[in-house]
Design an enzyme around this catalytic site. Structure first.
Site, short mmCIF file in Angstrom:
data_model
loop_
_atom_site.label_atom_id
_atom_site.label_comp_id
_atom_site.label_asym_id
_atom_site.label_seq_id
_atom_site.Cartn_x
_atom_site.Cartn_y
_atom_site.Cartn_z
CD GLU A 91 -5.41 -0.30 1.68
OE1 GLU A 91 -4.92 -0.13 2.80
OE2 GLU A 91 -5.84 -1.41 1.28
CG ASP A 145 -8.87 -1.87 5.80
OD1 ASP A 145 -8.02 -1.28 6.46
OD2 ASP A 145 -8.59 -2.66 4.87
CG ASN A 190 0.46 -8.45 5.94
OD1 ASN A 190 -0.19 -8.89 6.88
ND2 ASN A 190 -0.09 -7.75 4.95
NE ARG A 227 -12.89 -5.99 7.28
CZ ARG A 227 -12.08 -5.80 6.26
NH1 ARG A 227 -12.32 -6.40 5.11
NH2 ARG A 227 -11.02 -5.02 6.36
CD GLU A 261 -18.05 11.79 3.02
OE1 GLU A 261 -17.91 13.00 3.30
OE2 GLU A 261 -18.52 10.96 3.81
CD1 TRP A 296 -12.00 -10.22 -0.26
CD2 TRP A 296 -10.60 -9.87 1.47
NE1 TRP A 296 -10.76 -10.71 -0.61
CE2 TRP A 296 -9.89 -10.50 0.43
CE3 TRP A 296 -9.94 -9.55 2.65
CZ2 TRP A 296 -8.54 -10.84 0.54
CZ3 TRP A 296 -8.59 -9.87 2.77
CH2 TRP A 296 -7.90 -10.51 1.72
CD GLU A 307 -2.95 0.52 12.27
OE1 GLU A 307 -2.58 -0.27 13.16
OE2 GLU A 307 -3.20 0.16 11.11
CE LYS A 316 -2.69 -8.31 8.80
NZ LYS A 316 -2.61 -7.67 7.47
CD GLU A 333 -6.07 -8.23 5.98
OE1 GLU A 333 -4.91 -7.80 5.91
OE2 GLU A 333 -7.06 -7.59 5.57
NE ARG A 347 -3.24 -2.91 0.36
CZ ARG A 347 -3.90 -3.54 -0.60
NH1 ARG A 347 -3.85 -3.08 -1.85
NH2 ARG A 347 -4.56 -4.64 -0.35
#
Ligand code: GCW
Length: 659
Positions: free
Chosen positions: A382, A354, A192, A325, A491, A521, A376, A271, A275, A150
């Protein structure tokens, strides 16, 4: 080596300091940095580093008596705190070593004002104890995600094709920019953690130590993302069970080595069970068990573990309407409140999904009063235009930080969170951030982490003044026009009313309304011929609204009280539903999308007017990007409008062209 853009610290920004007589008093690497900065400024602008007749920058211990009087006998505070005051033509800054460094940059921001009329001593201290940037940088180039996951600003400033990039000058310049906005921690690799990156903890530790060495003089501690499976993948053990004695011993030994190499190492970032990353679930253990294992081995050295709350099922069945989610983080973590070790910090994304352009504030923030929390944010864009679109995010962050989870007059998010963390938008690009104007987001993140009460417009003004010092008064208005409202513009032409996503799966750039609709997802909009939105009510939906305390649990539950901008996040409504604005949902979609694209079209002429005022290469770069933004905004407008027109069959009240 790439060329290094001066961003908000061009030499000119130091004119006020550099043309004066300055005393820097104190010892240690941070004070040395201050001395170096002032020395360079004085060499450039004719001042001198000696007697302090105009400016004194000193640690408490080294503060000369005369200067102490200027501060009216104020008491020393913590290491990062400073006091500044001016009397009888002398400006005095005193603090802990880090405070002196932050005080220097405060004077830089003040410019000539720091040397004008007298002012009484005022204390400055950061609201957040840790102000941290997470880099999603890979050491190896990942086959899908590339060098920086990203990342929209070229390669990584730390890593290149499997090893360190080796451009420590650039890392140093980065540290300097960050210190100037008060950032004091950086995680140097992606959450990751792939095979090569895992080894930063062990045989590649030297590379991390090199970065720590360069960032240290700027008061920045280095943190490392580690894989929870490290005892297996690096240590050859057959388990990573957090309650296993051998596992604990392995982590203790590895951590001991880390502190041998980097005595002021910040800690680990994890993490887990998210994912595809390994975690404690594989062993039937909780996230508290996992976090506490690492907290335990870090504690003797004063380190911390940042444990991410971004845990959800990314393999859900789109046919299953009961899984939501948005609920996942709270469902997983709220029951663990009170179980985390003292040096474990739960790192929570500001919204439940997210980093969409509009989300409610994550309910986790109010649900864990006995847990240390870091909120965070995502500076890397992204979902907000990937640094090809202008999208000044400070207004969004200000809203998040000012949100009062227990209702008006109660504590705010900024009051609950101890730390502010953000995913960095920086890369090897000559402008650091790809889009030169995206520098303002990095700047604003640091400033808000220091003082969440700052006004985004004032932060923008500050950034303009520092970045374009010679022409600030001429570029200020045009830049405000382009940047100030750019989040809301973005937006308007993207996903409507808080519903989110609608981006192209995988890379997440540009529109694709149904791109995620039938995927695992968990990011759906449920549009059909009658209506759109996600029913998250307790009465008829997923029950997510019940994760909030009152009054929000009631406000969001109610179709009448739910704020327009979040309506489709919380409710599934017919296209004819009338918003508080008086418009129907479908007409709102059409109107905002036409308006958003028009607003973007109006930017290019404003920017063209700055030709000759700003650096030609920068001018050209932003011009090209504005063209791409306009192309993309029109694509968004047409795909969203056409999609909803075809679904609903409702024509635009103003008869505009829909395809
Ligand atoms: O926003 C999503 C991104 C992933 C990222 C993940 C996370 C680092 O699409 O690329 O992985 O969030 O925050 O862990």
């Amino acid at each position: 080596m790439t060329e290094i853009h001066s961003a908000w610290l061009p030499p000119e920004a130091f004119r006020a300091i550099g043309s004066r007589r300055v005393l820097v008093a104190g010892e240690g690497p941070l004070v040395e940095t201050v001395r170096e900065e002032v020395g360079r400024a004085c060499a450039g602008f004719g001042g001198s580093l000696a007697d302090g007749a105009d400016l004194v920058l000193a640690t408490w211990e080294s503060l000369p008596d005369g200067a102490r009087k200027v501060l009216d006998g104020a008491e020393p505070g913590g290491d990062e705190e400073f006091l500044i005051g001016r009397r009888g033509g002398v400006t005095v800054v005193a603090g802990g070593p880090a405070g002196v460094l932050y005080g220097l940059f405060h004077v830089v921001r003040m410019g000539e004002r720091a040397f004008g009329a007298d002012f009484a001593a005022e204390p400055h201290r950061p609201a957040m104890r840790r102000r941290m940037l997470d880099h999603w940088d890979n050491v190896d180039v990942h086959p899908v995600m590339g060098q920086v996951e990203r990342g929209y600003a070229g390669g990584s400033i730390f890593w290149e094709e499997g090893g360190p990039r080796g451009d420590l000058e650039r890392v140093r310049a980065y540290g300097r920019l960050l210190a100037a906005v008060g950032v004091n921690a950086v995680a140097v690799n992606n959450v990751n953690v792939h095979a090569t990156e895992a080894r930063l903890l062990t045989d590649r530790l030297g590379d991390v130590a090199d970065l720590a060495g360069v960032l240290r003089p700027y008061g920045i501690k280095v943190h490392l993302s580690v894989t929870f499976a490290a005892p297996v993948v690096l240590g050859g053990l057959d388990t990573a069970d957090p309650l296993d004695e051998d596992v604990r011993a392995w982590w203790a030994e590895a951590t001991h080595r880390v502190y041998e190499a980097i005595p002021d190492f910040g800690g680990y970032l994890v993490k887990a069970d998210s994912e595809g990353q390994p975690g404690p679930f594989a062993y039937g253990r909780t996230h508290a068990d996992g976090a506490n294992l690492l907290a335990g081995v870090l504690a003797p050295y004063g380190g911390v573990v940042h444990w991410r709350a971004f845990v959800y099922d990314h393999r859900q069945d789109w046919r299953d309407r009961s899984t939501d989610r948005a609920r996942a983080a709270c469902d997983h973590f709220a029951p663990l409140d009170g179980q985390f070790a003292e040096n474990a910090i739960l790192q929570v994304k500001h919204g439940p999904m997210d980093f969409q352009v509009r989300e409610p504030v994550s309910p986790v923030i109010a649900a864990m009063p006995r847990t240390r929390l870091a909120v965070e944010l995502q500076v890397t864009q992204e979902y907000t235009g990937q640094q090809r679109h202008v999208c000044y995010l400070a207004p969004m962050w200000r809203e998040v930080l000012g949100f009062e989870p227990w209702g008006p007059g109660g504590r705010s998010v900024a009051g609950v969170a101890e730390e502010l963390v953000a995913v960095s938008n920086v890369g090897a690009d000559p402008y650091w951030t790809g889009h030169p104007l995206a520098q303002a987001n990095l700047y604003a993140f640091g400033r808000l982490a220091w003082d969440p009460g700052l006004d985004p417009g004032e932060i923008l003004d500050e950034w303009i003044g520092l970045t374009f010092p010679d022409v600030a008064e001429r570029v200020r208005e045009p830049l405000r026009t382009i940047m100030d409202g750019s989040w809301e513009t973005y937006e308007r032409y993207t996903a409507p009313l808080g519903v989110g996503f609608m981006v192209r799966p995988g890379h997440h750039y540009g529109p694709d309304v149904d791109g995620y609709e039938y995927t695992p997802w968990g990011t759906y909009h449920f549009a059909d011929r009658d209506g759109v939105g996600v029913d998250r009510t307790r009465a008829t939906g997923t029950g997510y609204t019940g994760q909030y305390p009152e009054p929000w649990s009631e406000v969001y539950e109610s179709l009448e009280r739910c704020p327009d901008e979040l309506l489709l996040f919380f409710h599934h409504v017919p296209y004819g539903h009338v918003l508080k604005s008086g418009k129907t949902v479908i007409q709102h979609i059409y109107d905002t999308h036409f308006a958003g694209a028009e607003e973007v079209a109006a930017l290019r002429p404003v920017w063209d007017g700055l030709a000759g005022l700003v650096d030609p290469a920068l001018h050209a770069r932003v011009g090209e990007l504005l063209d791409e933004q306009l192309r993309s905004a029109r694509e968004w407008r047409d795909q969203i409008n056409t999609y909803f027109f075809r679904k609903s069959g409702v024509p635009d009240a103003h008869g505009r062209r829909i395809h």
